[in-house]
Design a protein around this motif. Structure first.
Motif, PDB file in Angstrom:
ATOM      1  N   LYS A 198     -68.007  16.705 -87.310  1.00  0.00           N
ATOM      2  CA  LYS A 198     -68.805  16.535 -88.371  1.00  0.00           C
ATOM      3  C   LYS A 198     -69.737  17.892 -88.263  1.00  0.00           C
ATOM      4  CE  LYS A 198     -70.817  12.653 -86.928  1.00  0.00           C
ATOM      5  NZ  LYS A 198     -70.375  12.618 -85.759  1.00  0.00           N
ATOM      6  N   SER A 199     -70.395  18.038 -87.091  1.00  0.00           N
ATOM      7  CA  SER A 199     -71.197  19.381 -86.980  1.00  0.00           C
ATOM      8  C   SER A 199     -70.327  20.659 -87.318  1.00  0.00           C
ATOM      9  CB  SER A 199     -71.911  19.397 -85.606  1.00  0.00           C
ATOM     10  OG  SER A 199     -72.840  18.381 -85.246  1.00  0.00           O
ATOM     11  N   THR A 200     -69.397  20.658 -86.704  1.00  0.00           N
ATOM     12  CA  THR A 200     -68.416  21.651 -87.025  1.00  0.00           C
ATOM     13  C   THR A 200     -68.337  22.002 -88.375  1.00  0.00           C
ATOM     14  OG1 THR A 200     -67.497  21.495 -84.737  1.00  0.00           O
ATOM     15  CG2 THR A 200     -66.242  22.994 -86.246  1.00  0.00           C
TER      16      THR A 200
ATOM     17  N   PHE B 157     -77.599  18.499 -94.016  1.00  0.00           N
ATOM     18  CA  PHE B 157     -78.335  18.036 -92.820  1.00  0.00           C
ATOM     19  C   PHE B 157     -77.501  17.507 -91.841  1.00  0.00           C
ATOM     20  CE2 PHE B 157     -80.712  17.377 -97.027  1.00  0.00           C
ATOM     21  CZ  PHE B 157     -82.109  17.783 -96.576  1.00  0.00           C
ATOM     22  N   ASP B 158     -77.658  17.841 -90.547  1.00  0.00           N
ATOM     23  CA  ASP B 158     -77.081  17.396 -89.281  1.00  0.00           C
ATOM     24  C   ASP B 158     -77.551  16.408 -88.796  1.00  0.00           C
ATOM     25  OD1 ASP B 158     -75.185  17.048 -87.513  1.00  0.00           O
ATOM     26  OD2 ASP B 158     -74.889  19.115 -87.169  1.00  0.00           O
ATOM     27  N   GLU B 159     -77.645  15.166 -89.052  1.00  0.00           N
ATOM     28  CA  GLU B 159     -78.169  14.155 -88.164  1.00  0.00           C
ATOM     29  C   GLU B 159     -79.902  14.378 -88.047  1.00  0.00           C
ATOM     30  OE1 GLU B 159     -76.686  12.502 -84.777  1.00  0.00           O
ATOM     31  OE2 GLU B 159     -74.601  13.232 -85.015  1.00  0.00           O
ATOM     32  N   PRO B 160     -80.386  14.597 -89.500  1.00  0.00           N
ATOM     33  CA  PRO B 160     -81.802  14.889 -89.206  1.00  0.00           C
ATOM     34  C   PRO B 160     -82.764  13.892 -88.690  1.00  0.00           C
ATOM     35  CG  PRO B 160     -81.147  14.136 -91.416  1.00  0.00           C
ATOM     36  CD  PRO B 160     -79.817  14.428 -90.505  1.00  0.00           C
TER      37      PRO B 160
END
Ligand code: ADP
Ligand code: MG
Length: 263
Positions: A63-65, A183-186
């Motif tokens: 997901k982050s990648t 937004f990455d796991e904000p």
């Protein structure tokens, strides 16, 4: 500058912005490997202007990648990424210029601890966009007002709660006037009682028509705010659809197994 070609996509349903022909984000057969480890295995994803796409999936699923690739914080191994019609993997494209169109908010707020909130919000405006101090401060105050932190202009990050720091980070991204926000796991680093204030800010942002990609474990947010929910596992999109539909009626066994753990 007119670099965007005419719509290269077949017309989408165009619900959010009927006039828009070009996708906000158009990812085709995206692969990313770290050494022998193929982390993204052919991602295809088109995000319409104004659409809110939520991405869920187990830790390590890529997901982050995926988000970081959209912002070119990671260089894809192959595939194509178009932002508003522009192929951002084209070596001719100015990466910094694309990046200013895309705001990113991380799990760790990444505020500069030695700078006041105002300093945090004006730095990139002045350095990257070349805004005057007066203009940058005016924009900063507007954006702080938007996230409900007008009274914290002079505060230093250490004196703010995690929820307030994350709202500052969102305001800082918005001060650059991005066309879209990632937004990455904000809310993953926040104490539970502080999660709601950040999600509220994001919900309000979504209601203004901001295009958003949101990696989150907050299924309530995905259900209420998301236009689409994507489930990723092991570098592929396993399933996607209208959030309520995916959450209540997951089709794939991997989605079912994941949701049974988090819901
Ligand atoms: P998620 O965000 O879904 O938890 P990530 O995209 O962070 O997943 O990571 C997917 C996989 O890629 C993991 O196996 C992780 O170890 C690996 N990975 C991520 N970033 C790097 C990196 N910079 N170098 C090597 N491996 C990485
Ligand atoms: Mg991640």
């Amino acid at each position: 500058e007119q670099t965007a070609p005419a719509a290269t996509q077949p017309a989408t349903s165009g619900i959010a912005h009927p006039a828009a022909g070009v996708a906000a984000i158009d990812i085709t057969d995206l692969h990313k490997s770290f050494g022998d480890n193929e982390v993204l295995k052919g991602i295809n994803l088109t995000v319409r202007p104004g659409e809110v796409v939520c991405i869920v999936g187990p830790s390590g699923s890529g997901k982050s990648t995926l988000l970081r690739s959209v912002n070119l914080l990671e260089e894809p191994t192959s595939g194509s990424i178009r932002i508003e019609g522009v192929d951002i993997l084209d070596p001719e494209v100015e990466v910094d210029r694309i990046r200013t169109r895309i705001g990113m908010v991380f799990q760790q707020f990444n505020l500069f601890p030695h700078m006041s909130v105002l300093g945090n919000l004006t730095l990139a405006q002045r350095r990257v966009l070349g805004r005057s101090r007066t203009e940058a401060e005016q924009v900063a105050r507007q954006q702080l007002d938007r996230v409900g932190l007008s009274d914290k202009v002079e505060a230093y990050p250490a004196h703010l709660s995690g929820g307030q720091q994350q709202r500052v980070a969102i305001a800082r991204a918005l001060a650059m006037n991005p066309d879209m926000m990632l937004f990455d796991e904000p809310t993953s680093a926040l104490d539970p009682e502080l999660v709601g204030e950040v999600l509220d800010v994001m919900q309000r942002l979504a209601s203004t028509g901001m295009t958003m990609m949101v990696v989150t474990h907050e299924m309530g947010f995905a259900r209420e705010v998301g236009d689409r929910l994507i489930f990723m596992d092991a570098g592929v999109i396993v399933e996607e659809g209208e959030p309520r539909e995916v959450l209540s009626n997951p089709r794939h066994t991997r989605t079912q197994a994941f949701l049974s753990k988090v819901l």
